[in-house]
Motif scaffolding. Structure first.
Motif, PDB file in Angstrom:
ATOM      1  N   THR A 130       0.816  -1.214   0.039  1.00  0.00           N
ATOM      2  CA  THR A 130       0.003   0.014   0.063  1.00  0.00           C
ATOM      3  C   THR A 130       0.740   1.317  -0.007  1.00  0.00           C
ATOM      4  O   THR A 130       0.693   1.931   0.866  1.00  0.00           O
ATOM      5  CB  THR A 130      -1.000  -0.016   1.354  1.00  0.00           C
ATOM      6  N   LYS A 131       1.574   1.537  -0.969  1.00  0.00           N
ATOM      7  CA  LYS A 131       2.406   2.422  -1.092  1.00  0.00           C
ATOM      8  C   LYS A 131       1.651   3.871  -1.090  1.00  0.00           C
ATOM      9  O   LYS A 131       0.352   3.973  -1.814  1.00  0.00           O
ATOM     10  CB  LYS A 131       3.344   2.654  -2.665  1.00  0.00           C
ATOM     11  N   GLY A 132       1.983   4.927  -0.145  1.00  0.00           N
ATOM     12  CA  GLY A 132       1.370   5.970   0.042  1.00  0.00           C
ATOM     13  C   GLY A 132       0.420   5.791   1.212  1.00  0.00           C
ATOM     14  O   GLY A 132      -0.156   7.073   1.698  1.00  0.00           O
ATOM     15  N   ALA A 133       0.145   4.845   1.732  1.00  0.00           N
ATOM     16  CA  ALA A 133      -0.833   4.819   2.856  1.00  0.00           C
ATOM     17  C   ALA A 133       0.261   4.814   4.200  1.00  0.00           C
ATOM     18  O   ALA A 133       1.424   4.352   3.942  1.00  0.00           O
ATOM     19  CB  ALA A 133      -1.480   3.609   2.827  1.00  0.00           C
ATOM     20  N   MET A 134      -0.426   4.806   5.368  1.00  0.00           N
ATOM     21  CA  MET A 134       0.260   4.535   6.753  1.00  0.00           C
ATOM     22  C   MET A 134      -0.443   3.524   7.191  1.00  0.00           C
ATOM     23  O   MET A 134      -1.708   3.517   7.559  1.00  0.00           O
ATOM     24  CB  MET A 134      -0.127   5.768   7.614  1.00  0.00           C
ATOM     25  N   VAL A 135       0.258   2.324   7.544  1.00  0.00           N
ATOM     26  CA  VAL A 135       0.008   1.162   8.203  1.00  0.00           C
ATOM     27  C   VAL A 135       0.513   1.216   9.615  1.00  0.00           C
ATOM     28  O   VAL A 135       1.551   1.501   9.896  1.00  0.00           O
ATOM     29  CB  VAL A 135       0.194  -0.124   7.471  1.00  0.00           C
ATOM     30  N   ILE A 136      -0.899   1.408  10.423  1.00  0.00           N
ATOM     31  CA  ILE A 136      -0.105   1.373  11.901  1.00  0.00           C
ATOM     32  C   ILE A 136      -0.567   0.038  12.530  1.00  0.00           C
ATOM     33  O   ILE A 136      -1.124  -1.017  11.855  1.00  0.00           O
ATOM     34  CB  ILE A 136      -1.026   2.642  12.728  1.00  0.00           C
ATOM     35  N   ASN A 137       0.449  -0.104  13.693  1.00  0.00           N
ATOM     36  CA  ASN A 137       0.036  -1.257  14.311  1.00  0.00           C
ATOM     37  C   ASN A 137      -1.475  -1.784  14.675  1.00  0.00           C
ATOM     38  O   ASN A 137      -2.001  -0.842  15.178  1.00  0.00           O
ATOM     39  CB  ASN A 137       0.981  -1.401  15.886  1.00  0.00           C
ATOM     40  N   GLY A 138      -1.724  -2.893  14.731  1.00  0.00           N
ATOM     41  CA  GLY A 138      -3.027  -3.340  15.021  1.00  0.00           C
ATOM     42  C   GLY A 138      -3.138  -4.155  16.286  1.00  0.00           C
ATOM     43  O   GLY A 138      -2.266  -4.133  17.120  1.00  0.00           O
ATOM     44  N   LYS A 139      -4.183  -5.027  16.213  1.00  0.00           N
ATOM     45  CA  LYS A 139      -4.695  -5.689  17.546  1.00  0.00           C
ATOM     46  C   LYS A 139      -5.285  -6.947  17.126  1.00  0.00           C
ATOM     47  O   LYS A 139      -5.752  -7.356  15.902  1.00  0.00           O
ATOM     48  CB  LYS A 139      -5.372  -5.080  18.114  1.00  0.00           C
ATOM     49  N   ARG A 140      -4.887  -7.798  17.786  1.00  0.00           N
ATOM     50  CA  ARG A 140      -5.677  -9.318  17.799  1.00  0.00           C
ATOM     51  C   ARG A 140      -6.804  -9.058  18.923  1.00  0.00           C
ATOM     52  O   ARG A 140      -6.694  -8.638  19.839  1.00  0.00           O
ATOM     53  CB  ARG A 140      -4.723 -10.520  18.228  1.00  0.00           C
ATOM     54  N   PHE A 141      -7.981  -9.791  18.133  1.00  0.00           N
ATOM     55  CA  PHE A 141      -9.403 -10.005  19.094  1.00  0.00           C
ATOM     56  C   PHE A 141      -9.694 -11.154  18.936  1.00  0.00           C
ATOM     57  O   PHE A 141      -9.284 -12.037  17.980  1.00  0.00           O
ATOM     58  CB  PHE A 141     -10.344  -8.923  18.242  1.00  0.00           C
ATOM     59  N   THR A 142     -10.516 -11.699  20.013  1.00  0.00           N
ATOM     60  CA  THR A 142     -11.257 -12.820  19.800  1.00  0.00           C
ATOM     61  C   THR A 142     -12.843 -12.486  19.570  1.00  0.00           C
ATOM     62  O   THR A 142     -13.218 -11.329  19.890  1.00  0.00           O
ATOM     63  CB  THR A 142     -11.198 -13.605  21.359  1.00  0.00           C
ATOM     64  N   GLN A 143     -13.896 -13.553  19.456  1.00  0.00           N
ATOM     65  CA  GLN A 143     -15.108 -12.939  19.364  1.00  0.00           C
ATOM     66  C   GLN A 143     -15.604 -12.627  20.778  1.00  0.00           C
ATOM     67  O   GLN A 143     -16.677 -12.097  20.859  1.00  0.00           O
ATOM     68  CB  GLN A 143     -15.829 -14.112  18.560  1.00  0.00           C
ATOM     69  N   ASP A 144     -14.823 -12.995  21.864  1.00  0.00           N
ATOM     70  CA  ASP A 144     -15.424 -12.572  23.186  1.00  0.00           C
ATOM     71  C   ASP A 144     -14.830 -11.334  23.624  1.00  0.00           C
ATOM     72  O   ASP A 144     -15.236 -11.093  24.725  1.00  0.00           O
ATOM     73  CB  ASP A 144     -15.014 -13.849  23.959  1.00  0.00           C
ATOM     74  N   THR A 145     -14.223 -10.477  22.988  1.00  0.00           N
ATOM     75  CA  THR A 145     -13.633  -9.327  23.289  1.00  0.00           C
ATOM     76  C   THR A 145     -14.860  -8.375  23.857  1.00  0.00           C
ATOM     77  O   THR A 145     -15.696  -8.205  22.851  1.00  0.00           O
ATOM     78  CB  THR A 145     -12.892  -8.780  22.168  1.00  0.00           C
ATOM     79  N   PRO A 146     -14.873  -7.769  24.767  1.00  0.00           N
ATOM     80  CA  PRO A 146     -15.893  -6.955  25.378  1.00  0.00           C
ATOM     81  C   PRO A 146     -15.799  -5.476  24.415  1.00  0.00           C
ATOM     82  O   PRO A 146     -14.702  -5.092  23.930  1.00  0.00           O
ATOM     83  CB  PRO A 146     -15.770  -6.577  26.764  1.00  0.00           C
ATOM     84  N   GLU A 147     -17.134  -5.010  24.342  1.00  0.00           N
ATOM     85  CA  GLU A 147     -17.262  -3.740  23.426  1.00  0.00           C
ATOM     86  C   GLU A 147     -16.447  -2.470  24.038  1.00  0.00           C
ATOM     87  O   GLU A 147     -15.941  -1.923  23.281  1.00  0.00           O
ATOM     88  CB  GLU A 147     -18.655  -3.465  23.601  1.00  0.00           C
ATOM     89  N   GLU A 148     -16.118  -2.694  25.489  1.00  0.00           N
ATOM     90  CA  GLU A 148     -15.407  -1.516  25.942  1.00  0.00           C
ATOM     91  C   GLU A 148     -14.019  -1.359  25.416  1.00  0.00           C
ATOM     92  O   GLU A 148     -13.412  -0.417  25.260  1.00  0.00           O
ATOM     93  CB  GLU A 148     -15.368  -1.610  27.500  1.00  0.00           C
ATOM     94  N   GLU A 149     -13.339  -2.823  24.982  1.00  0.00           N
ATOM     95  CA  GLU A 149     -11.892  -2.730  24.731  1.00  0.00           C
ATOM     96  C   GLU A 149     -12.040  -2.363  23.184  1.00  0.00           C
ATOM     97  O   GLU A 149     -11.023  -1.653  22.884  1.00  0.00           O
ATOM     98  CB  GLU A 149     -11.740  -4.379  24.831  1.00  0.00           C
ATOM     99  N   TYR A 150     -12.770  -2.480  22.538  1.00  0.00           N
ATOM    100  CA  TYR A 150     -13.076  -2.016  20.980  1.00  0.00           C
ATOM    101  C   TYR A 150     -13.036  -0.397  21.159  1.00  0.00           C
ATOM    102  O   TYR A 150     -12.147   0.097  20.495  1.00  0.00           O
ATOM    103  CB  TYR A 150     -14.362  -2.509  20.335  1.00  0.00           C
ATOM    104  N   LYS A 151     -13.847   0.073  22.054  1.00  0.00           N
ATOM    105  CA  LYS A 151     -14.105   1.448  22.048  1.00  0.00           C
ATOM    106  C   LYS A 151     -12.706   1.907  22.430  1.00  0.00           C
ATOM    107  O   LYS A 151     -12.367   3.108  22.035  1.00  0.00           O
ATOM    108  CB  LYS A 151     -15.323   1.970  23.198  1.00  0.00           C
ATOM    109  N   LYS A 152     -12.272   1.443  23.528  1.00  0.00           N
ATOM    110  CA  LYS A 152     -10.930   2.167  24.064  1.00  0.00           C
ATOM    111  C   LYS A 152      -9.770   2.091  22.750  1.00  0.00           C
ATOM    112  O   LYS A 152      -9.226   3.160  22.667  1.00  0.00           O
ATOM    113  CB  LYS A 152     -10.411   1.307  25.148  1.00  0.00           C
TER     114      LYS A 152
END
Length: 159
Positions: A130-152
């Motif tokens: 993706t030349k020209g884009a900025m790819v930032i560090n991401g995160k691993r989730f499970t299907q049980d991750t609470p919504e508050e964690e996504y929001k944060k």
């Protein structure tokens, strides 16, 4: 005004559930990356070196075809990009997706689902595609991750 997209590939449905939660919390558009030829359970058998997913992941040039395209990717400021981790990296269909658009000026935020593997070298792989884009560090989730964690997480990225 910032416009956000959550694009994802989900082979078993887990990444799809996570993507829906992220899109809801981020108030983002949702786009499923759908292969022209759907993956069967036999295709996903990582213990079989002749399974479709094994063959694709062992061929760096493999680009599985995608059935639907996004009209205007340039209209987005942030693209959250979701996928299951296969062989310690993104599935080849994600490479197809990234090579199909010009992501210049867009921030790409990868997220993955996995039983235990993290993103590994995925950020480096995505940046090369993706030349020209900025790819930032991401995160691993499970299907049980609470919504508050996504929001944060999303609040930290969008700040």
């Amino acid at each position: 005004m910032s416009k956000t997209l959550v694009a994802y590939f989900s082979a078993s449905g887990v990444t799809g559930k996570v993507a829906e939660k992220i899109a809801k919390v981020a108030n983002a558009d949702l786009f499923e990356i759908v292969p022209v030829t759907p993956y069967t359970s036999e295709d996903l058998d990582w213990q079989n070196s002749k399974s479709r997913s094994s063959v694709e992941m062992n061929d760096a040039t493999c680009r599985p075809a995608i059935s639907i395209k996004i009209g205007n990717i340039a209209g987005y400021n942030h693209v959250f990009l979701g996928f299951p981790i296969w062989w310690y990296r993104e599935p080849s269909i994600i490479d197809t997706f990234l090579e199909s658009y010009d992501f210049s000026g867009i921030i790409i935020v990868p997220f993955c689902t996995s039983g235990g593997s993290n993103l590994g070298d995925t950020v480096k792989n995505l940046q090369k595609l993706t030349k020209g884009a900025m790819v930032i560090n991401g995160k691993r989730f499970t299907q049980d991750t609470p919504e508050e964690e996504y929001k944060k997480w999303i609040d930290e990225i969008m700040a």
